[in-house]
Design a protein around this motif. Structure first.
Motif, short mmCIF file in Angstrom:
data_model
loop_
_atom_site.label_atom_id
_atom_site.label_comp_id
_atom_site.label_asym_id
_atom_site.label_seq_id
_atom_site.Cartn_x
_atom_site.Cartn_y
_atom_site.Cartn_z
N GLY A 1 68.32 53.56 4.68
CA GLY A 1 69.57 53.70 3.96
C GLY A 1 69.75 55.03 3.26
N GLN A 2 68.74 55.90 3.32
CA GLN A 2 68.81 57.18 2.62
C GLN A 2 69.54 58.23 3.47
OE1 GLN A 2 67.83 57.84 -0.42
NE2 GLN A 2 66.58 56.05 -0.93
N THR A 3 70.01 59.28 2.80
CA THR A 3 70.66 60.40 3.48
C THR A 3 69.63 61.48 3.77
OG1 THR A 3 72.78 59.96 2.41
CG2 THR A 3 72.46 62.16 3.34
N ILE A 4 69.62 61.96 5.01
CA ILE A 4 68.66 62.96 5.45
C ILE A 4 69.42 64.14 6.06
CG2 ILE A 4 66.73 63.45 7.00
CD1 ILE A 4 65.90 60.55 6.76
N GLY A 5 69.05 65.34 5.68
CA GLY A 5 69.71 66.54 6.19
C GLY A 5 69.09 67.03 7.48
N SER A 6 69.93 67.58 8.35
CA SER A 6 69.48 68.16 9.62
C SER A 6 70.39 69.32 9.95
CB SER A 6 69.53 67.12 10.73
OG SER A 6 69.43 67.72 12.01
N GLN A 7 69.81 70.43 10.40
CA GLN A 7 70.64 71.60 10.72
C GLN A 7 71.46 71.40 11.98
OE1 GLN A 7 68.00 74.92 11.17
NE2 GLN A 7 66.69 73.92 12.66
N THR A 8 71.11 70.40 12.80
CA THR A 8 71.85 70.14 14.03
C THR A 8 72.50 68.76 14.02
OG1 THR A 8 69.91 69.23 15.16
CG2 THR A 8 70.29 71.61 15.35
N SER A 9 72.52 68.10 12.87
CA SER A 9 73.04 66.73 12.77
C SER A 9 72.30 65.78 13.71
CB SER A 9 74.55 66.68 13.07
OG SER A 9 75.26 67.45 12.13
N GLY A 10 71.07 66.13 14.05
CA GLY A 10 70.26 65.26 14.90
C GLY A 10 70.44 65.47 16.38
N THR A 11 71.15 66.54 16.79
CA THR A 11 71.43 66.73 18.22
C THR A 11 70.38 67.58 18.92
OG1 THR A 11 72.80 68.68 17.82
CG2 THR A 11 73.90 66.54 17.82
N GLY A 12 69.39 68.08 18.20
CA GLY A 12 68.34 68.90 18.80
C GLY A 12 67.00 68.22 18.71
N ILE A 13 65.94 69.00 18.88
CA ILE A 13 64.59 68.46 18.83
C ILE A 13 64.29 67.86 17.47
CG2 ILE A 13 63.65 70.74 18.26
CD1 ILE A 13 61.90 67.84 20.15
#
Length: 366
Positions: A165-177
Protein backbone atom coordinates in the motif's frame (compact mmCIF):
# COMPACT_ATOMS: atom_id res chain seq x y z
CA UNK A 1 -7.94 -3.44 -1.37
CA UNK A 2 -4.98 -3.95 -3.66
CA UNK A 3 -3.63 -0.80 -5.26
CA UNK A 4 -3.17 -0.85 -8.99
CA UNK A 5 0.40 -0.49 -10.23
CA UNK A 6 1.32 2.42 -12.50
CA UNK A 7 3.21 0.10 -14.84
CA UNK A 8 1.86 1.72 -17.98
CA UNK A 9 1.39 0.50 -21.50
CA UNK A 10 2.48 2.48 -24.52
CA UNK A 11 -0.53 2.10 -26.79
CA UNK A 12 -0.39 5.55 -28.36
CA UNK A 13 3.38 5.30 -28.82
CA UNK A 14 3.07 1.91 -30.50
CA UNK A 15 0.41 3.22 -32.88
CA UNK A 16 2.64 6.15 -33.79
CA UNK A 17 5.61 3.87 -34.34
CA UNK A 18 3.57 1.58 -36.59
CA UNK A 19 2.70 4.56 -38.77
CA UNK A 20 6.32 5.66 -38.79
CA UNK A 21 7.47 2.19 -39.79
CA UNK A 22 5.02 2.16 -42.68
CA UNK A 23 6.18 5.61 -43.74
CA UNK A 24 9.84 4.63 -43.72
CA UNK A 25 9.06 1.56 -45.82
CA UNK A 26 7.01 3.60 -48.29
CA UNK A 27 9.87 6.05 -48.72
CA UNK A 28 12.20 3.23 -49.67
CA UNK A 29 14.48 3.58 -46.64
CA UNK A 30 14.89 -0.11 -45.98
CA UNK A 31 16.01 -1.19 -42.53
CA UNK A 32 18.90 -3.50 -41.78
CA UNK A 33 17.74 -7.07 -42.27
CA UNK A 34 20.07 -8.23 -39.53
CA UNK A 35 18.54 -10.45 -36.96
CA UNK A 36 21.16 -11.86 -34.65
CA UNK A 37 23.67 -12.08 -37.51
CA UNK A 38 23.01 -8.51 -38.54
CA UNK A 39 24.22 -6.43 -41.45
CA UNK A 40 27.79 -5.86 -40.32
CA UNK A 41 30.45 -8.28 -41.51
CA UNK A 42 33.89 -8.39 -43.09
CA UNK A 43 32.78 -5.92 -45.76
CA UNK A 44 31.73 -3.53 -42.99
CA UNK A 45 35.22 -3.08 -41.57
CA UNK A 46 36.01 0.64 -41.42
CA UNK A 47 39.09 2.36 -42.81
CA UNK A 48 40.65 5.77 -42.34
CA UNK A 49 38.32 6.98 -45.10
CA UNK A 50 35.19 5.86 -43.21
CA UNK A 51 33.61 9.10 -42.01
CA UNK A 52 30.11 10.31 -41.22
CA UNK A 53 27.66 11.99 -38.89
CA UNK A 54 25.94 10.26 -35.97
CA UNK A 55 23.17 11.78 -33.88
CA UNK A 56 22.59 10.20 -30.48
CA UNK A 57 19.86 10.77 -27.93
CA UNK A 58 20.83 10.76 -24.25
CA UNK A 59 18.56 11.51 -21.31
CA UNK A 60 21.32 12.83 -19.03
CA UNK A 61 25.03 12.53 -18.28
CA UNK A 62 24.84 9.30 -16.31
CA UNK A 63 27.99 7.43 -15.32
CA UNK A 64 26.71 4.28 -17.06
CA UNK A 65 26.96 6.21 -20.35
CA UNK A 66 30.59 7.18 -19.66
CA UNK A 67 32.23 5.42 -22.64
CA UNK A 68 30.15 7.45 -25.10
CA UNK A 69 30.36 10.72 -23.19
CA UNK A 70 34.13 10.38 -22.74
CA UNK A 71 34.69 9.69 -26.44
CA UNK A 72 32.85 12.93 -27.19
CA UNK A 73 34.62 14.84 -24.43
CA UNK A 74 38.20 13.95 -25.40
CA UNK A 75 37.62 14.18 -29.16
CA UNK A 76 38.07 10.47 -29.92
CA UNK A 77 35.08 10.34 -32.26
CA UNK A 78 36.20 13.48 -34.07
CA UNK A 79 39.73 12.12 -34.50
CA UNK A 80 38.22 8.98 -36.04
CA UNK A 81 36.28 11.03 -38.59
CA UNK A 82 32.92 10.71 -36.85
CA UNK A 83 30.89 13.82 -36.14
CA UNK A 84 28.88 12.69 -33.11
CA UNK A 85 26.25 15.03 -31.72
CA UNK A 86 23.88 14.53 -28.80
CA UNK A 87 20.25 15.50 -28.30
CA UNK A 88 19.04 15.61 -24.68
CA UNK A 89 15.77 13.69 -24.68
CA UNK A 90 14.05 11.13 -22.49
CA UNK A 91 14.04 7.55 -23.73
CA UNK A 92 10.33 7.72 -24.57
CA UNK A 93 10.74 10.97 -26.52
CA UNK A 94 13.67 9.66 -28.53
CA UNK A 95 12.17 6.39 -29.79
CA UNK A 96 10.08 8.10 -32.53
CA UNK A 97 13.11 10.13 -33.66
CA UNK A 98 15.24 7.01 -34.01
CA UNK A 99 12.38 5.30 -35.85
CA UNK A 100 12.10 8.22 -38.29
CA UNK A 101 15.84 8.41 -38.89
CA UNK A 102 16.05 11.85 -37.29
CA UNK A 103 18.44 10.29 -34.77
CA UNK A 104 20.77 7.35 -35.31
CA UNK A 105 20.69 5.68 -31.91
CA UNK A 106 19.65 5.90 -28.28
CA UNK A 107 22.10 5.73 -25.39
CA UNK A 108 19.66 4.37 -22.87
CA UNK A 109 18.42 1.47 -20.78
CA UNK A 110 16.18 -1.11 -22.44
CA UNK A 111 12.50 -0.64 -21.57
CA UNK A 112 8.98 -1.41 -22.73
CA UNK A 113 9.26 1.43 -25.27
CA UNK A 114 11.81 -0.50 -27.34
CA UNK A 115 9.85 -3.76 -27.14
CA UNK A 116 6.71 -1.99 -28.35
CA UNK A 117 8.62 -0.22 -31.12
CA UNK A 118 9.93 -3.51 -32.52
CA UNK A 119 6.49 -5.10 -32.22
CA UNK A 120 5.08 -2.13 -34.15
CA UNK A 121 7.40 -2.83 -37.08
CA UNK A 122 10.26 -0.42 -36.36
CA UNK A 123 13.76 -1.83 -36.87
CA UNK A 124 15.55 -0.74 -33.71
CA UNK A 125 18.18 -3.09 -32.34
CA UNK A 126 20.44 -3.30 -29.32
CA UNK A 127 23.91 -3.23 -30.90
CA UNK A 128 26.33 -2.45 -28.04
CA UNK A 129 26.39 -3.02 -24.28
CA UNK A 130 27.58 -0.48 -21.75
CA UNK A 131 28.15 -1.42 -18.09
CA UNK A 132 27.76 -4.79 -16.39
CA UNK A 133 27.02 -5.28 -12.70
CA UNK A 134 29.53 -7.17 -10.54
CA UNK A 135 28.48 -9.05 -7.43
CA UNK A 136 27.69 -6.27 -4.97
CA UNK A 137 28.96 -6.21 -1.40
CA UNK A 138 26.23 -5.85 1.21
CA UNK A 139 27.75 -2.57 2.38
CA UNK A 140 28.40 -1.17 -1.10
CA UNK A 141 26.93 2.26 -1.81
CA UNK A 142 25.07 1.70 -5.07
CA UNK A 143 22.25 3.12 -7.16
CA UNK A 144 19.00 1.24 -6.73
CA UNK A 145 15.93 1.30 -4.55
CA UNK A 146 16.47 2.98 -1.20
CA UNK A 147 13.84 2.92 1.54
CA UNK A 148 13.00 4.47 4.87
CA UNK A 149 13.99 2.36 7.83
CA UNK A 150 10.84 3.41 9.69
CA UNK A 151 8.96 1.41 7.03
CA UNK A 152 11.18 -1.58 6.17
CA UNK A 153 13.06 -1.83 9.45
CA UNK A 154 16.74 -2.10 10.30
CA UNK A 155 17.15 -5.88 10.35
CA UNK A 156 19.61 -7.87 8.28
CA UNK A 157 16.95 -8.11 5.57
CA UNK A 158 14.37 -5.40 4.78
CA UNK A 159 10.78 -6.21 5.74
CA UNK A 160 9.35 -5.94 2.24
CA UNK A 161 5.86 -6.89 3.44
CA UNK A 162 5.66 -3.47 5.13
CA UNK A 163 5.66 -1.83 1.68
CA UNK A 164 2.10 -3.02 0.98
CA UNK A 165 0.00 0.00 0.00
CA UNK A 166 3.00 2.34 0.12
CA UNK A 167 4.08 4.79 -2.59
CA UNK A 168 7.37 3.99 -4.31
CA UNK A 169 9.26 6.25 -6.71
CA UNK A 170 10.69 5.11 -10.04
CA UNK A 171 12.41 7.14 -12.73
CA UNK A 172 10.62 5.12 -15.42
CA UNK A 173 7.29 4.55 -13.62
CA UNK A 174 8.21 0.87 -13.62
CA UNK A 175 8.57 0.51 -17.40
CA UNK A 176 12.29 -0.36 -17.37
CA UNK A 177 14.56 -2.83 -15.61
CA UNK A 178 13.88 -1.01 -12.34
CA UNK A 179 10.32 -2.35 -12.49
CA UNK A 180 11.61 -5.92 -12.58
CA UNK A 181 14.14 -5.20 -9.82
CA UNK A 182 11.33 -3.82 -7.64
CA UNK A 183 9.04 -6.74 -8.45
CA UNK A 184 11.73 -9.27 -7.53
CA UNK A 185 12.38 -7.44 -4.25
CA UNK A 186 8.70 -7.20 -3.32
CA UNK A 187 8.30 -10.93 -3.97
CA UNK A 188 10.51 -11.55 -0.93
CA UNK A 189 7.67 -10.11 1.15
CA UNK A 190 4.93 -11.92 -0.73
CA UNK A 191 4.02 -8.80 -2.69
CA UNK A 192 3.89 -7.74 -6.33
CA UNK A 193 3.73 -4.43 -8.17
CA UNK A 194 -0.09 -4.23 -7.84
CA UNK A 195 0.40 -4.11 -4.06
CA UNK A 196 2.19 -0.75 -4.18
CA UNK A 197 1.62 2.64 -5.78
CA UNK A 198 4.34 3.73 -8.20
CA UNK A 199 5.01 7.37 -8.95
CA UNK A 200 7.58 8.87 -11.31
CA UNK A 201 10.49 10.54 -9.53
CA UNK A 202 13.71 11.62 -11.22
CA UNK A 203 17.05 12.98 -10.04
CA UNK A 204 17.19 15.10 -6.90
CA UNK A 205 13.40 14.95 -6.53
CA UNK A 206 13.62 11.25 -5.69
CA UNK A 207 15.91 11.68 -2.71
CA UNK A 208 14.01 14.77 -1.53
CA UNK A 209 10.73 12.82 -1.57
CA UNK A 210 12.32 10.03 0.45
CA UNK A 211 13.75 12.44 3.02
CA UNK A 212 10.41 14.24 3.32
CA UNK A 213 8.58 10.91 3.78
CA UNK A 214 6.47 11.54 0.68
CA UNK A 215 7.39 8.01 -0.45
CA UNK A 216 8.39 4.87 1.42
CA UNK A 217 11.07 3.97 -1.12
CA UNK A 218 12.40 5.22 -4.43
CA UNK A 219 14.98 4.53 -7.10
CA UNK A 220 18.11 6.60 -6.44
CA UNK A 221 20.25 7.08 -9.55
CA UNK A 222 23.97 7.79 -9.44
CA UNK A 223 25.44 9.88 -7.86
CA UNK A 224 22.46 10.33 -5.51
CA UNK A 225 23.36 7.16 -3.64
CA UNK A 226 26.27 9.00 -1.99
CA UNK A 227 23.97 11.45 -0.21
CA UNK A 228 21.42 8.71 0.48
CA UNK A 229 24.08 6.64 2.26
CA UNK A 230 24.90 9.61 4.49
CA UNK A 231 21.27 10.27 5.42
CA UNK A 232 20.16 8.73 8.70
CA UNK A 233 17.18 6.42 8.47
CA UNK A 234 17.68 5.31 4.85
CA UNK A 235 18.93 1.98 3.51
CA UNK A 236 19.43 0.32 0.13
CA UNK A 237 16.93 -2.49 -0.39
CA UNK A 238 17.52 -3.57 -4.02
CA UNK A 239 19.89 -2.98 -6.91
CA UNK A 240 20.90 -4.54 -10.21
CA UNK A 241 21.60 -8.28 -10.05
CA UNK A 242 25.06 -9.35 -11.27
CA UNK A 243 25.51 -9.40 -15.03
CA UNK A 244 23.83 -7.51 -17.86
CA UNK A 245 22.07 -4.32 -16.75
CA UNK A 246 20.32 -3.33 -19.97
CA UNK A 247 22.23 -0.08 -20.42
CA UNK A 248 22.83 -0.07 -24.12
CA UNK A 249 23.17 1.62 -27.46
CA UNK A 250 20.04 0.95 -29.48
CA UNK A 251 20.37 1.76 -33.17
CA UNK A 252 17.70 2.61 -35.69
CA UNK A 253 17.56 2.13 -39.47
CA UNK A 254 19.74 5.15 -40.23
CA UNK A 255 22.75 3.66 -38.40
CA UNK A 256 21.99 0.00 -39.11
CA UNK A 257 22.13 0.78 -42.83
CA UNK A 258 25.67 2.18 -42.41
CA UNK A 259 27.51 -0.80 -40.89
CA UNK A 260 31.04 0.54 -41.41
CA UNK A 261 30.12 3.74 -39.56
CA UNK A 262 28.50 1.68 -36.78
CA UNK A 263 31.58 -0.55 -36.45
CA UNK A 264 33.98 2.40 -36.30
CA UNK A 265 31.72 4.00 -33.67
CA UNK A 266 31.93 0.77 -31.64
CA UNK A 267 35.71 0.56 -32.00
CA UNK A 268 36.11 4.12 -30.70
CA UNK A 269 34.00 3.20 -27.67
CA UNK A 270 36.15 0.10 -27.11
CA UNK A 271 39.36 2.14 -27.24
CA UNK A 272 37.86 4.74 -24.89
CA UNK A 273 37.07 2.04 -22.33
CA UNK A 274 40.64 0.75 -22.57
CA UNK A 275 42.03 4.24 -22.09
CA UNK A 276 39.90 5.46 -19.20
CA UNK A 277 37.62 2.83 -17.68
CA UNK A 278 39.52 -0.39 -16.99
CA UNK A 279 39.78 -1.48 -13.36
CA UNK A 280 39.45 1.04 -10.55
CA UNK A 281 39.58 4.14 -12.72
CA UNK A 282 39.06 6.32 -9.63
CA UNK A 283 42.79 5.90 -8.99
CA UNK A 284 43.75 7.20 -12.45
CA UNK A 285 44.04 11.02 -12.36
CA UNK A 286 43.44 11.46 -16.10
CA UNK A 287 40.33 9.29 -15.96
CA UNK A 288 38.94 11.30 -13.06
CA UNK A 289 39.71 14.58 -14.83
CA UNK A 290 37.98 13.53 -18.03
CA UNK A 291 35.01 12.00 -16.21
CA UNK A 292 34.38 15.19 -14.24
CA UNK A 293 34.11 17.07 -17.54
CA UNK A 294 32.07 14.43 -19.37
CA UNK A 295 29.63 13.81 -16.52
CA UNK A 296 29.65 17.44 -15.30
CA UNK A 297 30.29 16.47 -11.67
CA UNK A 298 32.96 17.19 -9.06
CA UNK A 299 35.96 14.90 -8.79
CA UNK A 300 34.79 13.94 -5.29
CA UNK A 301 31.68 12.34 -6.80
CA UNK A 302 33.79 10.12 -9.07
CA UNK A 303 36.07 9.16 -6.19
CA UNK A 304 33.23 8.30 -3.79
CA UNK A 305 31.04 6.22 -6.11
CA UNK A 306 31.67 2.54 -6.72
CA UNK A 307 33.56 2.03 -10.00
CA UNK A 308 31.43 0.66 -12.81
CA UNK A 309 32.52 -2.27 -14.95
CA UNK A 310 32.86 -1.76 -18.71
CA UNK A 311 34.03 -4.42 -21.15
CA UNK A 312 36.41 -3.18 -23.88
CA UNK A 313 35.55 -6.30 -25.90
CA UNK A 314 31.90 -5.15 -26.02
CA UNK A 315 30.65 -8.67 -25.40
CA UNK A 316 26.93 -9.13 -25.91
CA UNK A 317 26.96 -12.39 -23.93
CA UNK A 318 23.86 -12.64 -21.79
CA UNK A 319 21.96 -9.87 -23.59
CA UNK A 320 19.50 -12.33 -25.15
CA UNK A 321 18.63 -13.93 -21.80
CA UNK A 322 18.35 -10.50 -20.20
CA UNK A 323 15.80 -9.41 -22.80
CA UNK A 324 13.93 -12.72 -22.64
CA UNK A 325 13.56 -12.33 -18.87
CA UNK A 326 12.65 -8.64 -19.06
CA UNK A 327 10.10 -9.25 -21.82
CA UNK A 328 8.54 -12.12 -19.87
CA UNK A 329 8.19 -9.81 -16.87
CA UNK A 330 6.53 -7.07 -18.93
CA UNK A 331 4.16 -9.56 -20.54
CA UNK A 332 3.19 -10.91 -17.13
CA UNK A 333 2.48 -7.36 -15.94
CA UNK A 334 0.44 -6.59 -19.09
CA UNK A 335 2.86 -3.75 -19.81
CA UNK A 336 3.34 -4.38 -23.54
CA UNK A 337 1.12 -3.81 -26.56
CA UNK A 338 1.37 -7.43 -27.66
CA UNK A 339 0.89 -10.86 -26.11
CA UNK A 340 3.36 -13.20 -27.84
CA UNK A 341 7.05 -12.85 -26.96
CA UNK A 342 9.34 -11.48 -29.67
CA UNK A 343 12.45 -13.55 -30.47
CA UNK A 344 15.79 -12.07 -29.44
CA UNK A 345 16.84 -11.99 -33.10
CA UNK A 346 14.37 -9.13 -33.65
CA UNK A 347 15.71 -7.19 -30.68
CA UNK A 348 19.49 -7.64 -30.86
CA UNK A 349 22.13 -7.30 -33.58
CA UNK A 350 25.47 -8.67 -32.36
CA UNK A 351 27.26 -8.15 -35.67
CA UNK A 352 28.42 -4.61 -34.88
CA UNK A 353 30.13 -5.68 -31.65
CA UNK A 354 31.50 -8.83 -33.32
CA UNK A 355 32.95 -6.85 -36.23
CA UNK A 356 34.37 -4.24 -33.86
CA UNK A 357 36.46 -7.02 -32.30
CA UNK A 358 37.56 -8.71 -35.53
CA UNK A 359 38.04 -5.80 -37.92
CA UNK A 360 41.44 -4.13 -38.15
CA UNK A 361 41.97 -0.92 -36.21
CA UNK A 362 44.88 0.22 -38.34
CA UNK A 363 43.02 3.50 -38.81
CA UNK A 364 43.04 4.21 -35.07
CA UNK A 365 45.31 7.00 -33.82
CA UNK A 366 45.68 7.15 -30.00
Amino acid sequence: MRQRSMLIRGGSLAALLSLLAAGVSACGESASSGGDAGAAGADACPTAETTGDITLTVSSNLAVFAPVLLAIQDGAFKKAGLNVTVQRLSAAESVPLVAQGKADAQVTSYSSAQFNAVSGGVDVKWILPLDTQPQARDDAVLPGFWAREDVVGTGAQPDFAKLRGQTIGSQTSGTGISGKILSDALAQGGLGLPDVKITRLVGADALAALKNKAVAATWIASPGEIEASKTAGLRRIATYPPGVTGTSIIAGPKLLDRPAIAVKFAQVISETVKKYLVGDYRKQPESVTQLTKALEVDASVIQQTEPLVFDPDLSMAGADKFLDDLQAFFLKENALDYKEALPASRLIDTSVADSARTCSRAWFQP
